[in-house]
Design a protein around this motif. Structure first.
Motif, PDB file in Angstrom:
ATOM      1  N   GLY A  14       0.810  -1.207   0.000  1.00 16.47           N
ATOM      2  CA  GLY A  14       0.000   0.000   0.000  1.00 16.47           C
ATOM      3  C   GLY A  14       0.842   1.256   0.000  1.00 16.47           C
ATOM      4  O   GLY A  14       0.415   2.307  -0.432  1.00 16.47           O
ATOM      5  N   ALA A  15       2.066   1.151   0.487  1.00 13.58           N
ATOM      6  CA  ALA A  15       2.968   2.295   0.525  1.00 13.58           C
ATOM      7  C   ALA A  15       3.739   2.443  -0.766  1.00 13.58           C
ATOM      8  O   ALA A  15       4.564   3.317  -0.911  1.00 13.58           O
ATOM      9  N   GLY A  16       3.505   1.558  -1.722  1.00 15.04           N
ATOM     10  CA  GLY A  16       4.199   1.653  -2.995  1.00 15.04           C
ATOM     11  C   GLY A  16       5.492   0.875  -3.031  1.00 15.04           C
ATOM     12  O   GLY A  16       6.275   1.022  -3.955  1.00 15.04           O
ATOM     13  N   ALA A  17       5.744   0.045  -2.057  1.00 18.48           N
ATOM     14  CA  ALA A  17       6.961  -0.756  -2.042  1.00 18.48           C
ATOM     15  C   ALA A  17       6.582  -2.188  -2.392  1.00 18.48           C
ATOM     16  O   ALA A  17       6.469  -3.040  -1.534  1.00 18.48           O
ATOM     17  N   ALA A  18       6.370  -2.462  -3.629  1.00 18.85           N
ATOM     18  CA  ALA A  18       5.887  -3.761  -4.077  1.00 18.85           C
ATOM     19  C   ALA A  18       6.887  -4.880  -3.864  1.00 18.85           C
ATOM     20  O   ALA A  18       6.555  -6.039  -4.021  1.00 18.85           O
ATOM     21  N   ALA A  19       8.081  -4.557  -3.486  1.00 26.23           N
ATOM     22  CA  ALA A  19       9.097  -5.587  -3.283  1.00 26.23           C
ATOM     23  C   ALA A  19       8.737  -6.571  -2.192  1.00 26.23           C
ATOM     24  O   ALA A  19       9.277  -7.661  -2.144  1.00 26.23           O
ATOM     25  N   GLY A  20       7.849  -6.236  -1.306  1.00 27.14           N
ATOM     26  CA  GLY A  20       7.401  -7.219  -0.331  1.00 27.14           C
ATOM     27  C   GLY A  20       7.924  -7.004   1.052  1.00 27.14           C
ATOM     28  O   GLY A  20       7.507  -6.090   1.710  1.00 27.14           O
ATOM     29  N   GLY A  21       8.806  -7.861   1.531  1.00 27.10           N
ATOM     30  CA  GLY A  21       9.220  -7.907   2.937  1.00 27.10           C
ATOM     31  C   GLY A  21       9.830  -6.629   3.450  1.00 27.10           C
ATOM     32  O   GLY A  21      10.408  -5.869   2.723  1.00 27.10           O
ATOM     33  N   ALA A  22       9.689  -6.435   4.728  1.00 28.08           N
ATOM     34  CA  ALA A  22      10.355  -5.347   5.429  1.00 28.08           C
ATOM     35  C   ALA A  22      11.037  -5.982   6.605  1.00 28.08           C
ATOM     36  O   ALA A  22      10.395  -6.630   7.390  1.00 28.08           O
ATOM     37  N   ALA A  23      12.307  -5.804   6.712  1.00 32.86           N
ATOM     38  CA  ALA A  23      13.072  -6.566   7.706  1.00 32.86           C
ATOM     39  C   ALA A  23      12.487  -6.413   9.092  1.00 32.86           C
ATOM     40  O   ALA A  23      12.342  -5.331   9.596  1.00 32.86           O
ATOM     41  N   VAL A  24      12.148  -7.497   9.673  1.00 25.96           N
ATOM     42  CA  VAL A  24      11.764  -7.555  11.073  1.00 25.96           C
ATOM     43  C   VAL A  24      12.552  -8.694  11.662  1.00 25.96           C
ATOM     44  O   VAL A  24      12.229  -9.834  11.456  1.00 25.96           O
ATOM     45  N   VAL A  25      13.605  -8.391  12.316  1.00 32.99           N
ATOM     46  CA  VAL A  25      14.422  -9.448  12.861  1.00 32.99           C
ATOM     47  C   VAL A  25      13.988  -9.763  14.266  1.00 32.99           C
ATOM     48  O   VAL A  25      14.405 -10.732  14.849  1.00 32.99           O
ATOM     49  N   GLY A 131      11.858 -11.695  22.257  1.00 29.48           N
ATOM     50  CA  GLY A 131      11.351 -10.362  22.516  1.00 29.48           C
ATOM     51  C   GLY A 131      10.172  -9.998  21.645  1.00 29.48           C
ATOM     52  O   GLY A 131       9.503 -10.859  21.078  1.00 29.48           O
ATOM     53  N   THR A 132       9.954  -8.686  21.550  1.00 33.03           N
ATOM     54  CA  THR A 132       8.845  -8.137  20.781  1.00 33.03           C
ATOM     55  C   THR A 132       9.362  -7.110  19.786  1.00 33.03           C
ATOM     56  O   THR A 132      10.450  -6.554  19.956  1.00 33.03           O
ATOM     57  N   PHE A 133       8.560  -6.879  18.741  1.00 34.83           N
ATOM     58  CA  PHE A 133       8.893  -5.840  17.776  1.00 34.83           C
ATOM     59  C   PHE A 133       7.659  -5.006  17.481  1.00 34.83           C
ATOM     60  O   PHE A 133       6.528  -5.471  17.625  1.00 34.83           O
ATOM     61  N   THR A 134       7.908  -3.756  17.082  1.00 32.13           N
ATOM     62  CA  THR A 134       6.872  -2.893  16.521  1.00 32.13           C
ATOM     63  C   THR A 134       7.412  -2.356  15.211  1.00 32.13           C
ATOM     64  O   THR A 134       8.489  -1.757  15.173  1.00 32.13           O
ATOM     65  N   PHE A 135       6.682  -2.611  14.140  1.00 31.77           N
ATOM     66  CA  PHE A 135       7.055  -2.183  12.798  1.00 31.77           C
ATOM     67  C   PHE A 135       6.091  -1.075  12.395  1.00 31.77           C
ATOM     68  O   PHE A 135       4.879  -1.265  12.415  1.00 31.77           O
ATOM     69  N   THR A 136       6.633   0.112  12.066  1.00 31.96           N
ATOM     70  CA  THR A 136       5.801   1.256  11.688  1.00 31.96           C
ATOM     71  C   THR A 136       6.200   1.718  10.305  1.00 31.96           C
ATOM     72  O   THR A 136       7.393   1.901  10.022  1.00 31.96           O
ATOM     73  N   ILE A 137       5.204   1.907   9.441  1.00 36.75           N
ATOM     74  CA  ILE A 137       5.454   2.413   8.088  1.00 36.75           C
ATOM     75  C   ILE A 137       4.961   3.863   8.027  1.00 36.75           C
ATOM     76  O   ILE A 137       3.892   4.186   8.537  1.00 36.75           O
ATOM     77  N   PHE A 138       5.803   4.722   7.454  1.00 38.81           N
ATOM     78  CA  PHE A 138       5.491   6.142   7.290  1.00 38.81           C
ATOM     79  C   PHE A 138       5.385   6.414   5.797  1.00 38.81           C
ATOM     80  O   PHE A 138       6.378   6.338   5.076  1.00 38.81           O
ATOM     81  N   VAL A 139       4.178   6.709   5.334  1.00 46.57           N
ATOM     82  CA  VAL A 139       3.923   6.995   3.934  1.00 46.57           C
ATOM     83  C   VAL A 139       3.670   8.500   3.813  1.00 46.57           C
ATOM     84  O   VAL A 139       2.835   9.043   4.552  1.00 46.57           O
ATOM     85  N   PRO A 140       4.369   9.193   2.904  1.00 45.67           N
ATOM     86  CA  PRO A 140       4.136  10.628   2.758  1.00 45.67           C
ATOM     87  C   PRO A 140       2.648  10.934   2.548  1.00 45.67           C
ATOM     88  O   PRO A 140       1.986  10.308   1.727  1.00 45.67           O
ATOM     89  N   GLY A 141       2.132  11.863   3.349  1.00 40.69           N
ATOM     90  CA  GLY A 141       0.742  12.276   3.215  1.00 40.69           C
ATOM     91  C   GLY A 141      -0.268  11.376   3.908  1.00 40.69           C
ATOM     92  O   GLY A 141      -1.476  11.591   3.776  1.00 40.69           O
ATOM     93  N   ALA A 142       0.171  10.375   4.649  1.00 37.59           N
ATOM     94  CA  ALA A 142      -0.750   9.464   5.341  1.00 37.59           C
ATOM     95  C   ALA A 142      -0.325   9.302   6.797  1.00 37.59           C
ATOM     96  O   ALA A 142       0.817   9.568   7.151  1.00 37.59           O
ATOM     97  N   ASP A 143      -1.260   8.857   7.624  1.00 39.05           N
ATOM     98  CA  ASP A 143      -0.936   8.567   9.018  1.00 39.05           C
ATOM     99  C   ASP A 143      -0.072   7.313   9.098  1.00 39.05           C
ATOM    100  O   ASP A 143      -0.287   6.365   8.335  1.00 39.05           O
TER     101      ASP A 143
END
Length: 158
Positions: A14-25, A131-143
């Protein structure tokens, strides 16, 4: 009000990154003190193979590396995703890390694209991390939108 659960890939797509995964180690961070040198038992320093449990019930595999001086790198390997870089600190068995990655914008070269922040909180005992992780995506113009999950892993021996 029902809580909105967002799977990472959908966030990135949805953010325009069609490549897929976002590192969450799935590794964590705590007080601002570097870990003991040389990556022995009980320190985060070194590299870890981690299973990441996502909110939708799926699991991915990631590698996290933590170097002297507070340098952190994570990279999803199954499925593959972009690397994230940042910093980490450890106090006793507790640790924390914050890492970032960016993605190209849809408007061509130089166009701002989404960025992602990965915050990790964890514990290291002998040669195991959790442990735990929090993954946050920041898209220009969106919350910003976030998901959280857990991880467990083992030290990678050289």
């Amino acid at each position: 009000m029902a809580e909105k659960t967002i799977e990472r890939r959908r966030l990135l797509h949805g953010a325009g990154a069609a490549a897929g995964g976002a590192a969450v180690v799935g590794m964590g961070v705590m007080a601002a003190q570097p870990a003991a040198a040389s990556g022995g038992s009980g320190t985060l320093e070194g590299s870890w193979l981690v299973d990441v449990q996502q909110p939708d019930g799926s699991t991915l595999v990631s590698v996290g590396s933590f170097a002297d001086g507070g340098v952190a790198i994570t990279h999803d390997i199954s499925p593959a995703g972009p690397p994230f870089t940042g910093s980490w600190a450890q106090h006793s068995h507790q640790w924390r890390a914050t890492l970032w990655s960016g993605f190209p914008g849809e408007g061509g070269p130089g166009t701002p694209g989404p960025t992602a922040r990965l915050r990790l909180r964890g514990e290291v005992r002998a040669d195991q991390v959790s442990g735990t992780f929090t993954f946050t995506i920041f898209v220009p113009g969106a919350d910003p939108e976030s998901i959280s999950g857990t991880f467990t892993g083992s030290r990678i021996e050289a």
